[in-house]
Write a protein that holds these residues in place. Structure first.
Motif, PDB file in Angstrom:
ATOM      1  N   GLY A   1       5.862 -34.319  37.013  1.00  0.00           N
ATOM      2  CA  GLY A   1       5.869 -34.954  35.705  1.00  0.00           C
ATOM      3  C   GLY A   1       7.262 -35.210  35.160  1.00  0.00           C
ATOM      4  O   GLY A   1       7.427 -36.011  34.233  1.00  0.00           O
ATOM      5  N   ASP A   2       8.268 -34.545  35.715  1.00  0.00           N
ATOM      6  CA  ASP A   2       9.642 -34.775  35.274  1.00  0.00           C
ATOM      7  C   ASP A   2      10.069 -36.203  35.619  1.00  0.00           C
ATOM      8  O   ASP A   2       9.670 -36.761  36.648  1.00  0.00           O
ATOM      9  N   VAL A   3      10.917 -36.772  34.748  1.00  0.00           N
ATOM     10  CA  VAL A   3      11.452 -38.117  34.968  1.00  0.00           C
ATOM     11  C   VAL A   3      12.965 -38.008  35.117  1.00  0.00           C
ATOM     12  O   VAL A   3      13.652 -37.517  34.225  1.00  0.00           O
ATOM     13  N   ILE A   4      13.455 -38.471  36.262  1.00  0.00           N
ATOM     14  CA  ILE A   4      14.881 -38.387  36.570  1.00  0.00           C
ATOM     15  C   ILE A   4      15.452 -39.799  36.526  1.00  0.00           C
ATOM     16  O   ILE A   4      14.955 -40.703  37.217  1.00  0.00           O
ATOM     17  N   GLU A   5      16.479 -40.004  35.708  1.00  0.00           N
ATOM     18  CA  GLU A   5      17.142 -41.305  35.608  1.00  0.00           C
ATOM     19  C   GLU A   5      18.624 -41.121  35.890  1.00  0.00           C
ATOM     20  O   GLU A   5      19.227 -40.124  35.480  1.00  0.00           O
ATOM     21  N   LEU A   6      19.208 -42.099  36.572  1.00  0.00           N
ATOM     22  CA  LEU A   6      20.613 -41.981  36.958  1.00  0.00           C
ATOM     23  C   LEU A   6      21.235 -43.359  37.077  1.00  0.00           C
ATOM     24  O   LEU A   6      20.536 -44.374  37.190  1.00  0.00           O
TER      25      LEU A   6
ATOM     26  N   SER B   1      18.542 -46.138  38.385  1.00  0.00           N
ATOM     27  CA  SER B   1      17.260 -45.907  39.045  1.00  0.00           C
ATOM     28  C   SER B   1      16.491 -44.846  38.276  1.00  0.00           C
ATOM     29  O   SER B   1      17.061 -44.113  37.458  1.00  0.00           O
ATOM     30  N   LYS B   2      15.211 -44.773  38.551  1.00  0.00           N
ATOM     31  CA  LYS B   2      14.337 -43.855  37.804  1.00  0.00           C
ATOM     32  C   LYS B   2      13.231 -43.375  38.719  1.00  0.00           C
ATOM     33  O   LYS B   2      12.511 -44.184  39.311  1.00  0.00           O
ATOM     34  N   GLN B   3      13.121 -42.075  38.876  1.00  0.00           N
ATOM     35  CA  GLN B   3      12.059 -41.491  39.692  1.00  0.00           C
ATOM     36  C   GLN B   3      11.204 -40.525  38.842  1.00  0.00           C
ATOM     37  O   GLN B   3      11.751 -39.765  38.051  1.00  0.00           O
ATOM     38  N   THR B   4       9.914 -40.606  39.041  1.00  0.00           N
ATOM     39  CA  THR B   4       8.992 -39.648  38.418  1.00  0.00           C
ATOM     40  C   THR B   4       8.524 -38.671  39.487  1.00  0.00           C
ATOM     41  O   THR B   4       8.094 -39.095  40.577  1.00  0.00           O
ATOM     42  N   ALA B   5       8.647 -37.391  39.205  1.00  0.00           N
ATOM     43  CA  ALA B   5       8.288 -36.353  40.180  1.00  0.00           C
ATOM     44  C   ALA B   5       6.773 -36.171  40.220  1.00  0.00           C
ATOM     45  O   ALA B   5       6.121 -36.077  39.177  1.00  0.00           O
ATOM     46  N   VAL B   6       6.233 -36.125  41.427  1.00  0.00           N
ATOM     47  CA  VAL B   6       4.801 -35.863  41.615  1.00  0.00           C
ATOM     48  C   VAL B   6       4.647 -34.763  42.655  1.00  0.00           C
ATOM     49  O   VAL B   6       5.499 -34.576  43.523  1.00  0.00           O
TER      50      VAL B   6
END
Length: 284
Positions: A262-267, A275-280
């Motif tokens: 559920g965490d959202v990582i943006e860089l 870029s933006k990744q959502t952890a699943v």
């Protein structure tokens, strides 16, 4: 130029970003792979674009893949920022630390991060990566810039228990699927300006954890090309990631912070996009 690849996973097509609009160049180029870079593809594409103004536009809603096709290798440099060494309690290296990420970890810049099965310590690392433009073996530092095709944003995801606690090399914690989101673009050197002075940042759920600049690199990119080419042949399209600044989850005091579903990582890196990744969670 700014190269992109777009479309469904495994079916990506080559494109370019012009004036912030995406265009399909699959009528000109097969893919951004080893053969493309090896056969002077960048120069040929640039010339073709001058004579081919009516390219199909690509919707912003279409998925972006890695801006280069799966390379022969992804090589990473460990502990290449002084302050990152300090936060992790590591000695400043006298020579570059080299490790590999599995090429199967490569994915699109906005694809989901899949937390590996049995992982409890998945961590983030914003990094500047570069793409090799031609075959390199025993290259001098002075000649190294001629071997660089372009630059990309990369998140060097790392499972710290696998990396540190499982009795072996770092590669164990670096190669899981989706652990190398690359892009959104590969920018040629003329688009980037001073690669030794680019702002870089990373947030998790909107909170800034990494905020640095490529000026803090210990070993600069021309030296890395020279150094790596003493130990192995670099092939066109190979991806080299140059290390991460401080602010990784492992280094947070008193208690490290790791990624959860559920965490959202943006860089982002200045000039190279975001870029933006959502952890699943892994679904086996």
């Amino acid at each position: 130029m700014k190269l992109i690849r777009f479309g469904e996973e495994g079916k990506e097509k080559p494109g370019v970003l012009l004036n912030e609009k995406r265009y399909d160049v699959s009528s000109i180029v097969t893919d951004y792979n080893e053969a493309f870079f090896e056969n002077d593809g960048l120069a040929k594409l640039e010339e073709a674009l001058k004579n081919n103004p009516a390219l199909p536009e690509v919707s912003d809603s279409v998925r972006l893949g890695s801006p280069v096709a799966r390379p022969s290798k992804i090589i990473c440099i460990g502990l290449n920022y002084v302050d990152h060494c300090e936060e992790t309690g590591a000695a400043i290296p006298e020579e570059p630390i080299i490790f590999f990420k599995s090429t199967t970890s490569l994915c699109g810049p906005n694809d989901n991060l899949i937390i590996p099965k049995n992982s409890e310590k998945t961590d983030w690392e914003v990094e500047l990566a570069f793409v090799v433009g031609k075959k390199a073996s025993y290259v001098s530092e002075e000649d190294a810039p001629n071997y660089i095709a372009g630059y990309c944003l990369l998140n060097d995801y790392s499972e710290r228990a696998f990396q540190i606690e499982r009795g072996g090399q770092w590669a164990k914690g670096k190669g899981s699927d989706t652990f190398a989101p690359l892009g959104p673009i590969m920018a040629t050197p003329d688009e980037v300006g001073d690669v030794n002075n680019l702002k870089m940042w990373l947030t998790v759920n909107g909170k800034t954890f990494q905020n640095s600049n490529t000026s803090n690199l210990i070993f600069k990119i021309p030296f890395l090309v020279h150094y790596l080419s003493q130990f192995m042949t670099l092939l066109p399209g190979d991806v080299i990631s140059t290390g991460t600044p401080p602010g990784v989850g492992l280094g947070i005091k008193p208690d490290p912070i790791y990624i959860k579903a559920g965490d959202v990582i943006e860089l982002g890196i200045e000039g190279l996009g975001t870029s933006k990744q959502t952890a699943v969670a892994y679904q086996g």
